[in-house]
Scaffold this active site. Structure first.
Site, PDB file in Angstrom:
ATOM      1  N   GLY A  73       0.837  -1.195   0.000  1.00  0.00           N
ATOM      2  CA  GLY A  73       0.000   0.000   0.000  1.00  0.00           C
ATOM      3  C   GLY A  73       0.870   1.243   0.000  1.00  0.00           C
ATOM      4  N   GLN A  75       1.482   3.337   2.265  1.00  0.00           N
ATOM      5  CA  GLN A  75       2.276   3.506   3.489  1.00  0.00           C
ATOM      6  C   GLN A  75       3.021   2.229   3.876  1.00  0.00           C
ATOM      7  OE1 GLN A  75       3.110   6.187   5.126  1.00  0.00           O
ATOM      8  NE2 GLN A  75       1.920   7.504   3.767  1.00  0.00           N
ATOM      9  N   SER A  76       3.317   1.395   2.903  1.00  0.00           N
ATOM     10  CA  SER A  76       4.017   0.138   3.189  1.00  0.00           C
ATOM     11  C   SER A  76       5.392   0.387   3.815  1.00  0.00           C
ATOM     12  CB  SER A  76       4.182  -0.643   1.882  1.00  0.00           C
ATOM     13  OG  SER A  76       5.137  -1.681   2.047  1.00  0.00           O
ATOM     14  N   ASN A  77       5.577  -0.144   5.030  1.00  0.00           N
ATOM     15  CA  ASN A  77       6.900  -0.078   5.666  1.00  0.00           C
ATOM     16  C   ASN A  77       7.890  -0.925   4.875  1.00  0.00           C
ATOM     17  OD1 ASN A  77       5.931   1.374   8.050  1.00  0.00           O
ATOM     18  ND2 ASN A  77       4.925  -0.551   8.595  1.00  0.00           N
ATOM     19  N   ALA A  79       7.915  -1.567   1.630  1.00  0.00           N
ATOM     20  CA  ALA A  79       8.362  -0.915   0.396  1.00  0.00           C
ATOM     21  C   ALA A  79       9.420   0.139   0.710  1.00  0.00           C
ATOM     22  CB  ALA A  79       7.167  -0.292  -0.330  1.00  0.00           C
TER      23      ALA A  79
END
Ligand SMILES: *Cc1c(COP(=O)(O)O)cnc(C)c1O
Length: 316
Positions: A73, A75-77, A79
């Site tokens: 998403g 806000q993917s940590n 990524a």
């Protein structure tokens, strides 16, 4: 069985991460609660994905990749940490993110801006479409590329948490229970397999913060990681304990999760996040209320990070 040390690994983090006792929480819950500080893994703002990326990016490097793709998403940590790690290793990260969640320049989006990361949003939830888009971009750029799945949760990434369980065993303290968040599955599957191999007698709980079929995903990833290790184990439902802590939905704060975030902050000065670790800690509090922990038990909570997204969440 193979040793974890036979798998190529790039050093990205600072290990072992500390184990600390939560004195105030322990008094409140009348048991012994400890925290494994994987929020301090030492890259970016820390977090669990660093352990997985040590294995995944070694594989990418060995296969000659110049570009690393991953997804999640907005806000993917995972990524964000993939971009941080790839940059450090001299590879280019391209994040093909789902146009879901907070897409403005806050939280992990801000950190990606600071790193100059190539972020592309796609308006789909279908991973087949997302991987096809990665292939399209890869072909267009004409450079060797490597695709990391959402959350880094494939068999190789799962080894990161098998290694964490071994690290806990090497730290010399035994635990009756280990509690972690489960979002894409690799962390829980790795911890549960690692406990079976290195922490006999420890019960591992996955606190589900999404609505995917983790009753299938968890044993599947455990079996695949065990196969990589050539470990002679039979995975049974006794090896993993799942609990639905998702509340209103993935990445939507829950009342119980928010209360758990506040309790940890007030009592211990530690910051959890409302998407993963707050909901997981709420699961630990539920277990305590249900009487799952005896007074002499030792309970280990995995703080898997989440600081990057913390500043992009509306907790009201
Ligand atoms: C990704 C993530 C998790 C969940 O780990 P999975 O391996 O995806 O199940 C837990 N906590 C934080 C902070 C995360 O970013």
């Amino acid at each position: 069985m193979k040793s974890l040390d036979q798998f190529p690994r790039v050093p990205l983090g600072i290990f072992p991460t500390p184990v600390q006792k939560l004195e105030n929480i322990s008094r409140l819950l009348r048991t012994n609660v400890y925290v494994k500080r994987d929020d301090l893994t030492g890259l970016g703002l820390g977090g669990n994905k660093v352990r997985k990326l040590e294995f995944l990016l070694a594989d990418a490097r060995d296969k000659g990749a110049e570009i690393v793709f991953t997804t999640g998403g907005a806000q993917s940590n995972h990524a964000m940490l993939t971009a941080a790690a790839a940059g450090k290793l001299g590879m280019q990260a391209i994040l093909v993110l789902k146009n879901r969640g907070v897409t403005g320049c806050v939280g992990n989006q801000l950190l990606e801006r600071l790193m100059g990361t190539d972020v592309r949003f796609v308006d789909t939830d279908d991973y087949a479409d997302i991987y096809a888009e990665m292939d399209r971009i890869g072909a267009e750029l004409g450079k060797p590329y490597y695709k990391i799945p959402c959350g880094g949760s494939n068999a190789l990434g799962t080894l990161g948490y098998v290694a964490c369980a071994r690290e806990i065993a090497e730290q010399g303290e035994a635990f009756d229970h280990i509690i972690c968040a489960e979002g894409s599955g690799g962390t829980m599957a790795g911890m549960a397999l690692g406990a079976k191999l290195f922490l006999k007698g420890t019960k591992v709980y996955g606190m589900m913060v999404d609505r995917d079929p983790f009753d299938q995903i968890t044993p599947q990833l455990m079996k695949e990681a065990a196969a990589l290790l050539e470990a002679p184990v039979d995975i049974t439902p006794e090896d993993y304990h799942l609990r639905d802590m998702c509340g209103p939905g993935y990445a939507i704060p829950s009342e119980a999760g928010n209360a758990a975030v506040s309790l940890m902050a007030e009592q211990e000065g530690l910051f959890l996040d409302p998407v993963y670790t707050g909901k997981a800690f709420a699961g630990l509090l539920e277990l305590a209320r249900e009487g799952a922990f005896a007074e002499r038990d030792r309970v280990l909570f995995l703080h898997s990070g989440g600081a990057g997204g913390l500043f992009a969440v509306d907790m009201q």
